[in-house]
Write an enzyme that holds these catalytic residues in place. Structure first.
Site, PDB file in Angstrom:
ATOM      1  N   LYS A 194       0.840  -1.209   0.000  1.00  0.00           N
ATOM      2  CA  LYS A 194       0.000   0.000   0.000  1.00  0.00           C
ATOM      3  C   LYS A 194       0.870   1.253   0.000  1.00  0.00           C
ATOM      4  CE  LYS A 194      -3.779  -2.445   2.200  1.00  0.00           C
ATOM      5  NZ  LYS A 194      -4.463  -2.866   3.431  1.00  0.00           N
ATOM      6  N   GLN A 200      -4.539  -1.542   9.650  1.00  0.00           N
ATOM      7  CA  GLN A 200      -4.507  -2.893   9.081  1.00  0.00           C
ATOM      8  C   GLN A 200      -5.044  -3.902  10.087  1.00  0.00           C
ATOM      9  OE1 GLN A 200      -3.659  -3.505   5.884  1.00  0.00           O
ATOM     10  NE2 GLN A 200      -3.943  -5.698   6.069  1.00  0.00           N
ATOM     11  N   ASP A 203     -11.271   2.799   4.486  1.00  0.00           N
ATOM     12  CA  ASP A 203     -11.729   1.414   4.349  1.00  0.00           C
ATOM     13  C   ASP A 203     -13.252   1.330   4.223  1.00  0.00           C
ATOM     14  OD1 ASP A 203      -9.769  -0.630   4.338  1.00  0.00           O
ATOM     15  OD2 ASP A 203      -9.283  -0.239   6.442  1.00  0.00           O
TER      16      ASP A 203
HETATM   17  N1  GUN Z   1      -6.951  -6.797   6.409  1.00  0.00           N
HETATM   18  C1  GUN Z   1      -7.362  -7.579   5.372  1.00  0.00           C
HETATM   19  N2  GUN Z   1      -8.075  -6.839   4.490  1.00  0.00           N
HETATM   20  C2  GUN Z   1      -8.139  -5.587   4.997  1.00  0.00           C
HETATM   21  C3  GUN Z   1      -8.739  -4.378   4.527  1.00  0.00           C
HETATM   22  O1  GUN Z   1      -9.392  -4.303   3.475  1.00  0.00           O
HETATM   23  N3  GUN Z   1      -8.556  -3.290   5.327  1.00  0.00           N
HETATM   24  C4  GUN Z   1      -7.873  -3.348   6.497  1.00  0.00           C
HETATM   25  N4  GUN Z   1      -7.768  -2.232   7.211  1.00  0.00           N
HETATM   26  N5  GUN Z   1      -7.303  -4.449   6.941  1.00  0.00           N
HETATM   27  C5  GUN Z   1      -7.438  -5.560   6.200  1.00  0.00           C
END
Ligand code: GUN
Length: 285
Positions: free
Chosen positions: A52, A96, A119
């Site tokens: 990311k 995350q 998100d």
């Molecule tokens: N962990 C696995 N997928 C995601 C996601 O889409 N967002 C976040 N914040 N954590 C994750």
């Protein structure tokens, strides 16, 4: 012959558009900012967070990473989030998941300013999605990316019979709302559904977000169905595979998102798209 929905290609195009938008904003003295918080040393999470950050930098987005030890207290983490809420250079905040057990994930989500909830997990944004309000708001990136793929491949959703397998907050539920808002007829099946095939066999579009090898096989599908595979699993040989078992050379499926190279690349591309959109929306306030 089954047509492949090329997520890598669509993600690349989306990233190019995002990069151009960032360049335009920079000309006005504005730089979108994405803050990513990682707690602990989960290797998969470290890998995702790194991807990311790398993509944000590549597209010209200001990437702010905050890495905290597994032992950080919930209250200290919430203070860090509040700092980012108050930081005008930050448009999107992503924590995350998974988080260590002593931290209440829902409390963390609810502490993020919902205007910065990139998100789309905050209850206000989930509510906006289910109410289908007309003002802009962030939506969970994986389901939003799936809608982009369907649109790019001109796959009709309006009036289609759609079966979603799974009901998680990250994929199943927001996917259901997006489909309903796009005028599909939805059935959501899950671990308590007695006979999943009873529903999938008549579906125009099947979206599997289970995380189990061979959740769906050709026998569960109707001829020409569009199958969106959100699963990311390791098979017995350690190879990355999805939830859907099909023969690419001889299949009755109409469209499939392969794993890897289907939905996966769209999640990060959509995260970048949404960070820039949220920067633009913040100027509308
Ligand atoms: N962990 C696995 N997928 C995601 C996601 O889409 N967002 C976040 N914040 N954590 C994750």
């Amino acid at each position: 012959m089954v047509k492949t929905i090329d997520g890598r290609k669509i993600a690349k195009e989306l990233n190019e558009t995002t990069k151009e938008k960032v360049q335009q904003l920079k000309k006005q003295g504005i730089q979108p900012g994405l803050a990513v918080i990682l707690v602990g040393e989960n290797q998969a999470s470290q890998r995702y967070v790194h991807m990311k950050e790398k993509k944000a930098i590549e597209l010209g987005i200001n990437s702010i990473s905050k890495v905290f030890p597994e032992t950080i207290s919930e209250s200290d983490l919430l203070i860090e989030i509040e700092r980012l809420n108050d930081d005008p250079t930050v448009n999107g905040i992503l924590v995350q998941s998974p988080l260590p057990k002593h931290i209440n994930e829902q409390k963390v989500i609810e502490t993020i300013d919902y205007h910065k909830d990139v998100d789309g997990f905050h209850p206000v944004n989930v509510g906006n999605l289910f109410l289908n309000v007309s003002k802009p708001y962030p939506v969970a990136c994986t389901p939003k990316g799936v809608m982009t793929l369907l649109e790019k491949y001109n796959i009709n959703v309006d009036g289609a019979r759609v079966v979603i397998i799974g009901r998680s907050s990250i994929v199943g539920k927001p996917m259901l709302a997006l489909m309903l808002n796009a005028n599909a007829t939805i059935i959501d099946v899950h671990s308590h559904t007695k006979d999943i095939t009873e529903y999938t066999k008549d579906a125009d579009i099947v979206i599997s977000a289970v995380g189990k090898v061979a959740t769906i096989t050709e026998a569960d599908l109707k001829e020409g169905a569009c199958v969106i595979d959100v699963g990311q699993n390791l098979d017995k040989n350690g190879k990355l595979v999805g939830d859907v078992d099909y023969d690419p050379e001889n299949s009755k499926i109409g469209y499939i998102t392969p794993v890897p190279g289907g939905v996966g690349p769209m999640t990060i591309a959509t995260l970048m798209q949404q960070t820039v959109e949220m920067c633009e929306w913040s100027k509308l306030k």
